[in-house]
Write a protein that holds these residues in place. Structure first.
Motif, PDB file in Angstrom:
ATOM      1  N   LYS A 187     113.492  40.607  10.815  1.00  0.00           N
ATOM      2  CA  LYS A 187     114.353  41.758  11.084  1.00  0.00           C
ATOM      3  C   LYS A 187     113.726  42.739  12.082  1.00  0.00           C
ATOM      4  CE  LYS A 187     116.840  41.892   6.703  1.00  0.00           C
ATOM      5  NZ  LYS A 187     117.192  42.738   5.554  1.00  0.00           N
ATOM      6  N   ASN A 250     119.918  42.823  11.802  1.00  0.00           N
ATOM      7  CA  ASN A 250     119.372  42.669  10.446  1.00  0.00           C
ATOM      8  C   ASN A 250     120.346  41.955   9.515  1.00  0.00           C
ATOM      9  OD1 ASN A 250     117.080  43.756  11.391  1.00  0.00           O
ATOM     10  ND2 ASN A 250     117.196  45.704  10.281  1.00  0.00           N
ATOM     11  N   GLU A 254     119.408  38.288   7.906  1.00  0.00           N
ATOM     12  CA  GLU A 254     119.446  38.073   6.465  1.00  0.00           C
ATOM     13  C   GLU A 254     120.292  36.848   6.124  1.00  0.00           C
ATOM     14  OE1 GLU A 254     119.219  41.846   4.481  1.00  0.00           O
ATOM     15  OE2 GLU A 254     120.622  41.062   2.956  1.00  0.00           O
ATOM     16  N   TYR A 269     113.930  35.562  13.610  1.00  0.00           N
ATOM     17  CA  TYR A 269     114.043  36.605  14.640  1.00  0.00           C
ATOM     18  C   TYR A 269     114.609  36.020  15.931  1.00  0.00           C
ATOM     19  CZ  TYR A 269     112.461  39.801  18.321  1.00  0.00           C
ATOM     20  OH  TYR A 269     112.399  40.611  19.433  1.00  0.00           O
TER      21      TYR A 269
END
Ligand code: HEM
Ligand SMILES: [Ca+2]
Length: 487
Positions: A187, A250, A254, A269
Motif C-alpha cells: 500500500k 490502497n 487490498e 504494489y
C-alpha cells in the motif's frame, strides 16, 4: 500491449525519451531576443515587428479578461480539475530556485537580471510580480564569459508518460517515502494524524516543517500534503483527486492481496500501480480528451489505440507545457462550490473564492469536502488574484517569452474556424458566451485562443498511445501563435 508505459525504460527505443528531467522538445526553433537565451521583452525598448512588446501584465489586463461568465450544463467541475491533475502527471517545468549564482533576489527585484524576469505592474499597482525563469537544460556560467553554443532549452521534471507519476513520484527516494513499506502490504503511506469522518485516509504530510501551506488560525497546524507531485496542495479539487488515488491504490492493493495471498508486498504494489496507471490513461484518453477537443477531432486525429509503439518519442513539447495545455487556466472558476450530499450548497461550508482555496489543506482536513463539485466558468478568473499578485495569464505569457516560444500572429480563420480542429461542443454550445478567443479575436489576436482551439497538441504530445497523425503536428506547427506582439 507487451510494453506498457510504466514498464522499464528498455521498452523504448531510447530510454531517455519521456523520462523525468529531460528537455522539453521543440517543434519549432526557439525565438529569443538575442537568438540564444534572452526572452523577448528582456530589453523593453527593443522592437519586434516594428513594435515594442507589450508587458505581459498589459496583455493580461486588456485582452485576456472579459466579463463573460457561463455555466456549463454538460460537464462538471471535474473536467477542469482532471485537466490540472493530469497536467501534473506529465509536465513540471522547474524554475531557477533562488539566485542561481547571481546575487539578485527575484522576489524583490524589478530588473531583468538572470534568473529574474519580473512582470511589471504598470496599472497603478506598484512594483513587479516576481518571476523566476525556468531552469535551462544545460547550466551556463554567465560570469565565465563562455557563450552558450546552443539555444536555451527548458526541462520537464515529470515523466511525459501518463503513468500516475503524480501518485507515485518519479524517483526512487520519493517513491519509497510515499509507500507504506513497514506495512508490507503493497500500500501507500497514509496520514498518521487525520482521517475523514468515515475513517478514510488522507495523504501524508510533507516532512519538512513548517510547510508553506496556509493555516486555519484557530486550529492546530495542518501542513502541506505530500504526493508524487509536489503541487498537490495547490488547490482543494487537485488535492481531492490525489486523495482519491491514494485511497484507490490502497483499495486495489487490498483486493489483490486477498485473491493472491502468495504475492509479495512488492508484487502487490507493482501490480496495483500498473492498474492505477492504466486508469489514468483510460480516463484521460477515453473520457477527458474527447470532451476537450470534441469527439470528431478525437476520432479523426487520434482514433482507437493500436498498440504500443516504442519508436515514438513521447516527450512533452515545450509549446504544450508552456502554452497549449494551459488553456485550462481559462476554465478555472473564481468560486469553488462546496456541495452537500444532495448537491446543494453546504450550509456549514459555503462556497469559497478561489484565492481562499489555494495551499489550504487544512480545509480538507477540517471541513471535508473531497468530492462534490460543479462547474461554473468565468474567464475573468484568468486574472486570479490581482492584489496578491498572482496574475496567471500574465505568468503564462511571461513563461512563453521565457521559453522563447515563437510568436505568430494568426487570423481568426486560421485558428478557430480551421477545419482541422474544432472546439468541443461544450465550448461552442452557447453563442453568446463562446470561448474568449472567439469573442476577442475580432479586435486582437487572443493569446488563449490557440490554446483553447489547439488542444490537440495535448494529444500529440502527451499521449502514450504511440504514434499520432503527423498532420496534426503540421497544423500546429503552421498555425501556432503563442505570444506574438499584440497590435
Ligand atoms: C485553480 C486552478 C489552477 C491554478 C491555481 C493553476 C496555477 C498554475 C501556476 C501558478 C502555474 C505556473 C505558472 C508559471 O509560473 O509559469 C501553472 C502551470 C500550469 N498549469 Fe495550471 N493552474 C490551475 C489549473 C490548471 C488547469 C485546469 C490546467 C489544464 C487543464 C492547468 C495546466 C497547467 C500547465 C500545463 C502548466 C505548466 C506546468 C509546467 O510545465 O510546469 N492548470 N498553473
Ligand atoms: Ca508522468
Amino acid at each position: 500491449s507487451k510494453c506498457p508505459p510504466t514498464s522499464p525504460a528498455t521498452c523504448r527505443q531510447n530510454p531517455r525519451w519521456g523520462a523525468a528531467n529531460t528537455a522539453l522538445v521543440r517543434w519549432l526553433p526557439a525565438e529569443y531576443e538575442d537568438g540564444e537565451s534572452e526572452p523577448k521583452g528582456w530589453n523593453p525598448e527593443r522592437l519586434h515587428n516594428g513594435f515594442q512588446l507589450p508587458p505581459a501584465r498589459t496583455v493580461s489586463r486588456e485582452i485576456m479578461t472579459s466579463a463573460s461568465k457561463w455555466k456549463d450544463d454538460s460537464y462538471s467541475q471535474l473536467l477542469v480539475d482532471w485537466g490540472q491533475y493530469i497536467s501534473h502527471d506529465i509536465t513540471l517545468t522547474p524554475q531557477s530556485t533562488s539566485t542561481d549564482g547571481s546575487d539578485v533576489d527575484c522576489l524583490k527585484t524589478c530588473e531583468n537580471v538572470h534568473p529574474c524576469f519580473p512582470i511589471k505592474m504598470n496599472d497603478g499597482l506598484q512594483g513587479c510580480m516576481p518571476f523566476f525563469r525556468s531552469t535551462s537544460d544545460c547550466f551556463v556560467n554567465f560570469q565565465s564569459g563562455i557563450r552558450q553554443a546552443l539555444q536555451r532549452q527548458q526541462l520537464n521534471a515529470m515523466t511525459s508518460f501518463i503513468d500516475a507519476s503524480a501518485v507515485y513520484g518519479h524517483n526512487q527516494k520519493l517513491e519509497s517515502f510515499l509507500r507504506d513499506l513497514p506495512g508490507r502490504n503493497g500500500k501507500l503511506a497514509v496520514n498518521a494524524r487525520f482521517k475523514d469522518p468515515k475513517g478514510r485516509p488522507y495523504l501524508p504530510f510533507v516532512t519538512k516543517l513548517p510547510s508553506a501551506c496556509h493555516q486555519d488560525l484557530q486550529g492546530e497546524r495542518v501542513e502541506c500534503f505530500s504526493a508524487g507531485d509536489n503541487r498537490v496542495s495547490e488547490g482543494l479539487p487537485l488535492t481531492s483527486l490525489h486523495t482519491l488515488w491514494l485511497r484507490e491504490h490502497n483499495r486495489i492493493a487490498e483486493a489483490l492481496k486477498h485473491i493472491n495471498g502468495h504475492w509479495s508486498p512488492e508484487m502487490i504494489y507493482q501490480e496495483t500501480r500498473k492498474i492505477i496507471g492504466a486508469l489514468h490513461q483510460i480516463i484521460t484518453l477515453r473520457d477527458y480528451a474527447p470532451k476537450i477537443i470534441g469527439p470528431e477531432s478525437f476520432k479523426h486525429y487520434i482514433g482507437p489505440y493500436r498498440g504500443y509503439d516504442p519508436s515514438v518519442d513521447p516527450s512533452i513539447a515545450n509549446v504544450f507545457a508552456a502554452a497549449a495545455f494551459r488553456f485550462g487556466h481559462a476554465t478555472i472558476s473564481p468560486i469553488l462550490c462546496r456541495l452537500n450530499e444532495s448537491f446543494q450548497e453546504d450550509e456549514r461550508f459555503p462556497h469559497l473564492r478561489l484565492h481562499n482555496t489555494l495551499f489550504s489543506p487544512w480545509r480538507i482536513v477540517k471541513e471535508g469536502q473531497c468530492t462534490h463539485m460543479r462547474m461554473e466558468t468565468n474567464n475573468t478568473s484568468l486574472v486570479l488574484d490581482t492584489l496578491k499578485q498572482m496574475d496567471l495569464a500574465a505568468l503564462n505569457l511571461q513563461r512563453g517569452r521565457d521559453h522563447g516560444l515563437p510568436g505568430k500572429i494568426l487570423a481568426e480563420s486560421q485558428i478557430c474556424h480551421s477545419n482541422a480542429i474544432r472546439l468541443s461542443s461544450s465550448y461552442q454550445s452557447d453563442s453568446n458566451h463562446s470561448t474568449p478567443c472567439l469573442k476577442k479575436q475580432t479586435k486582437k489576436t487572443h493569446i488563449i485562443c490557440p490554446s483553447l482551439c489547439q488542444q490537440t497538441v495535448f494529444l500529440t504530445s502527451a499521449s502514450s498511445i504511440g504514434s499520432c497523425s503527423n498532420k496534426v503536428k503540421e497544423v500546429l506547427v503552421d498555425n501556432y501563435m503563442v505570444h506574438g506582439p499584440v497590435h
